[in-house]
Design a protein around this motif. Structure first.
Motif, PDB file in Angstrom:
ATOM      1  N   TYR A   1      57.688 129.780  -6.475  1.00  0.00           N
ATOM      2  CA  TYR A   1      58.692 129.647  -5.181  1.00  0.00           C
ATOM      3  C   TYR A   1      59.972 129.032  -5.973  1.00  0.00           C
ATOM      4  CZ  TYR A   1      55.252 130.470  -2.127  1.00  0.00           C
ATOM      5  OH  TYR A   1      54.260 130.943  -1.183  1.00  0.00           O
ATOM      6  N   GLY A   2      59.929 128.513  -6.833  1.00  0.00           N
ATOM      7  CA  GLY A   2      61.248 127.896  -7.742  1.00  0.00           C
ATOM      8  C   GLY A   2      62.101 128.964  -8.348  1.00  0.00           C
TER       9      GLY A   2
ATOM     10  N   ALA B   1      62.257 124.835  -5.019  1.00  0.00           N
ATOM     11  CA  ALA B   1      61.443 125.658  -4.247  1.00  0.00           C
ATOM     12  C   ALA B   1      61.730 125.662  -2.863  1.00  0.00           C
ATOM     13  CB  ALA B   1      59.969 125.409  -4.531  1.00  0.00           C
TER      14      ALA B   1
ATOM     15  N   LEU C   1      47.861 127.248   1.147  1.00  0.00           N
ATOM     16  CA  LEU C   1      46.791 128.141   0.476  1.00  0.00           C
ATOM     17  C   LEU C   1      46.022 126.982   0.054  1.00  0.00           C
ATOM     18  CD1 LEU C   1      48.708 130.894  -1.485  1.00  0.00           C
ATOM     19  CD2 LEU C   1      47.527 131.081   0.569  1.00  0.00           C
ATOM     20  N   ARG C   2      44.682 127.271   0.174  1.00  0.00           N
ATOM     21  CA  ARG C   2      43.620 126.167  -0.406  1.00  0.00           C
ATOM     22  C   ARG C   2      43.981 126.334  -2.193  1.00  0.00           C
ATOM     23  NH1 ARG C   2      37.945 127.459  -0.559  1.00  0.00           N
ATOM     24  NH2 ARG C   2      38.182 128.925   1.010  1.00  0.00           N
TER      25      ARG C   2
ATOM     26  N   TYR D   1      45.553 136.656  -5.393  1.00  0.00           N
ATOM     27  CA  TYR D   1      45.606 135.239  -5.317  1.00  0.00           C
ATOM     28  C   TYR D   1      45.580 134.723  -4.140  1.00  0.00           C
ATOM     29  CZ  TYR D   1      47.696 130.453  -6.420  1.00  0.00           C
ATOM     30  OH  TYR D   1      47.832 129.320  -6.615  1.00  0.00           O
ATOM     31  N   VAL D   2      46.432 135.245  -3.155  1.00  0.00           N
ATOM     32  CA  VAL D   2      46.470 134.774  -1.870  1.00  0.00           C
ATOM     33  C   VAL D   2      44.976 135.032  -1.210  1.00  0.00           C
ATOM     34  CG1 VAL D   2      47.499 134.891   0.452  1.00  0.00           C
ATOM     35  CG2 VAL D   2      48.811 135.146  -1.588  1.00  0.00           C
TER      36      VAL D   2
ATOM     37  N   ARG E   1      49.557 139.022  -6.927  1.00  0.00           N
ATOM     38  CA  ARG E   1      49.777 138.069  -5.806  1.00  0.00           C
ATOM     39  C   ARG E   1      49.014 138.321  -4.629  1.00  0.00           C
ATOM     40  NH1 ARG E   1      55.643 139.262  -4.315  1.00  0.00           N
ATOM     41  NH2 ARG E   1      55.543 141.044  -6.117  1.00  0.00           N
TER      42      ARG E   1
ATOM     43  N   LEU F   1      60.568 132.417   2.861  1.00  0.00           N
ATOM     44  CA  LEU F   1      59.272 132.489   2.772  1.00  0.00           C
ATOM     45  C   LEU F   1      58.595 131.151   2.269  1.00  0.00           C
ATOM     46  CD1 LEU F   1      56.653 133.699   0.079  1.00  0.00           C
ATOM     47  CD2 LEU F   1      58.954 134.402  -0.306  1.00  0.00           C
TER      48      LEU F   1
ATOM     49  N   ALA G   1      42.181 135.072  -2.383  1.00  0.00           N
ATOM     50  CA  ALA G   1      41.159 134.250  -2.973  1.00  0.00           C
ATOM     51  C   ALA G   1      41.378 132.971  -2.263  1.00  0.00           C
ATOM     52  CB  ALA G   1      41.185 134.212  -4.378  1.00  0.00           C
ATOM     53  N   ARG G   2      42.396 132.526  -1.941  1.00  0.00           N
ATOM     54  CA  ARG G   2      42.507 131.057  -1.092  1.00  0.00           C
ATOM     55  C   ARG G   2      42.694 131.095  -0.002  1.00  0.00           C
ATOM     56  NH1 ARG G   2      44.006 131.798  -6.153  1.00  0.00           N
ATOM     57  NH2 ARG G   2      43.821 130.223  -7.541  1.00  0.00           N
ATOM     58  N   ARG G   3      42.699 132.191   0.622  1.00  0.00           N
ATOM     59  CA  ARG G   3      42.476 132.289   2.345  1.00  0.00           C
ATOM     60  C   ARG G   3      41.332 133.429   2.914  1.00  0.00           C
ATOM     61  NH1 ARG G   3      46.709 132.085   6.125  1.00  0.00           N
ATOM     62  NH2 ARG G   3      48.389 130.228   5.431  1.00  0.00           N
ATOM     63  N   PRO G   4      40.189 133.576   2.565  1.00  0.00           N
ATOM     64  CA  PRO G   4      39.233 134.323   2.766  1.00  0.00           C
ATOM     65  C   PRO G   4      39.200 134.579   4.554  1.00  0.00           C
ATOM     66  CG  PRO G   4      38.133 132.310   2.082  1.00  0.00           C
ATOM     67  CD  PRO G   4      39.442 132.173   1.636  1.00  0.00           C
TER      68      PRO G   4
ATOM     69  N   GLU H   1      52.635 137.959   5.907  1.00  0.00           N
ATOM     70  CA  GLU H   1      53.388 136.577   6.347  1.00  0.00           C
ATOM     71  C   GLU H   1      53.681 135.616   4.853  1.00  0.00           C
ATOM     72  OE1 GLU H   1      53.708 133.364   9.706  1.00  0.00           O
ATOM     73  OE2 GLU H   1      52.294 135.049   9.667  1.00  0.00           O
ATOM     74  N   VAL H   2      52.538 135.491   4.523  1.00  0.00           N
ATOM     75  CA  VAL H   2      52.325 134.473   3.191  1.00  0.00           C
ATOM     76  C   VAL H   2      53.168 135.386   2.189  1.00  0.00           C
ATOM     77  CG1 VAL H   2      50.889 133.531   1.645  1.00  0.00           C
ATOM     78  CG2 VAL H   2      50.322 133.510   4.047  1.00  0.00           C
ATOM     79  N   LEU H   3      52.953 136.641   1.737  1.00  0.00           N
ATOM     80  CA  LEU H   3      53.789 137.248   0.479  1.00  0.00           C
ATOM     81  C   LEU H   3      55.258 137.444   0.984  1.00  0.00           C
ATOM     82  CD1 LEU H   3      50.802 140.039  -0.264  1.00  0.00           C
ATOM     83  CD2 LEU H   3      51.548 137.673  -1.518  1.00  0.00           C
ATOM     84  N   GLY H   4      55.593 137.464   2.016  1.00  0.00           N
ATOM     85  CA  GLY H   4      57.110 137.568   2.383  1.00  0.00           C
ATOM     86  C   GLY H   4      57.630 138.999   2.032  1.00  0.00           C
TER      87      GLY H   4
END
Lengths: 156, 156
Positions: free
Chosen positions: B31-32, A153, B16-17, A58-59, A55, B11, A61-64, A73-76
């Motif tokens: 999230y689901g 979701a 995310l990109r 993953y995050v 996880r 959350l 990678a999408r938010r360098p 915050e994103v991971l919660g």
DNA sequence: ATCTTCACGTCAACTATGTTGACTTGAGGA
DNA sequence: TCCTCAAGTCAACATAGTTGACGTGAAGAT
């Protein structure tokens, strides 16, 4: 000779009596989650990582250049919970941190080439499962699936 | 004043990109799952229980007089892992065990009235989330969702 | 009838992932 | 310059899972 135990890693969708109409859907959600993550988890285990590491990868990678605070915050999860798995990823050089000279206050995280490779492979396993399912039901089915999952979701 | 932290328990489906087309679906599954279980977990916490306890109650409710061995098999965990949570449920008298006189070899488990009530309430929270989503997309959408999840779930 | 096996069940020790609490440090505003 | 407060780290603990070791008694084999 009847085999008593669970040789199956993915545990056969058991035959349970249905007490409610929606029990089938309930169980599908459970086994669906397991089904999607199973192959990825097995791959991750071969490189000594697991779900929380994925996880994080993953995050990032999408938010360098994400900061630790934003990552939390994103991971919660709590920053303390992030600490150990992220520490491992840094130690293993799958994630690197740079501190910008003028903004010394927070670390900016990004994936190394090795980290990017692992993230891709793990996510590929998950996407592959989804892709097959979507292929089978066609585009309209896939859209319906996404619509349902979207409602679920957002059920905060 | 920008709020730094995660006040939201559920959350917010982060922005995310997307590196791949299927990333959206990937995140929807994540999230689901959280969305379906969130309310149930919160309820369970109020009675001092959590997800594994619920899974145990769920199965016993649908297979009264199940043996410990079969329960292990259905849940897909080791008998040692079952031991503590089941022990708690027995201690709290949510589950009761009877040994049939002639078949002294295994315990037969069943829910007490209190156990049945907790199982129903927790499962109701989960079913409620599903019901709302299915209502919104209609019967064909629900059928498509089940078809997709079926393929994913059977992806052993 | 007895012996032996083996599923059932329990206890102990360990790992991993999360929690809360307490603390250090340094950026930036009053 | 001081003071506050986010960022980050360390320590202690809870929970859910794992493997290993072991006791017990039902049932099959000799």
């Amino acid at each position: 000779m009847q085999k008593t135990a669970s040789q199956v890693p993915g545990l056969h969708r058991a035959s349970l009596r249905k007490l409610h109409e929606l029990d089938t859907a309930l169980e599908l959600m459970y086994y669906g989650w397991r089904g999607m993550t199973l192959a990825a988890d097995q791959y991750l285990a071969t490189v000594g990582l697991s779900r929380p590491h994925h996880r994080i990868l993953y995050v990032i990678a999408r938010r360098p250049d994400i900061s630790i605070g934003s990552l939390i915050e994103v991971l919660g999860i709590s920053k303390q919970a992030l600490n150990r798995p992220l520490g491992l990823l840094l130690e293993r050089k799958l994630v690197a941190a740079k501190r910008s000279p003028e903004q010394h206050r927070s670390k900016l995280l990004h994936l190394t080439a090795a980290g990017r490779r692992i993230e891709q492979r793990a996510s590929d396993h998950e996407r592959e499962v989804l892709r097959e399912a979507f292929d089978r039901v066609g585009a309209p089915g896939a859209a319906a699936w996404m619509a349902v999952m979207g409602v679920i979701a957002d059920n905060n």
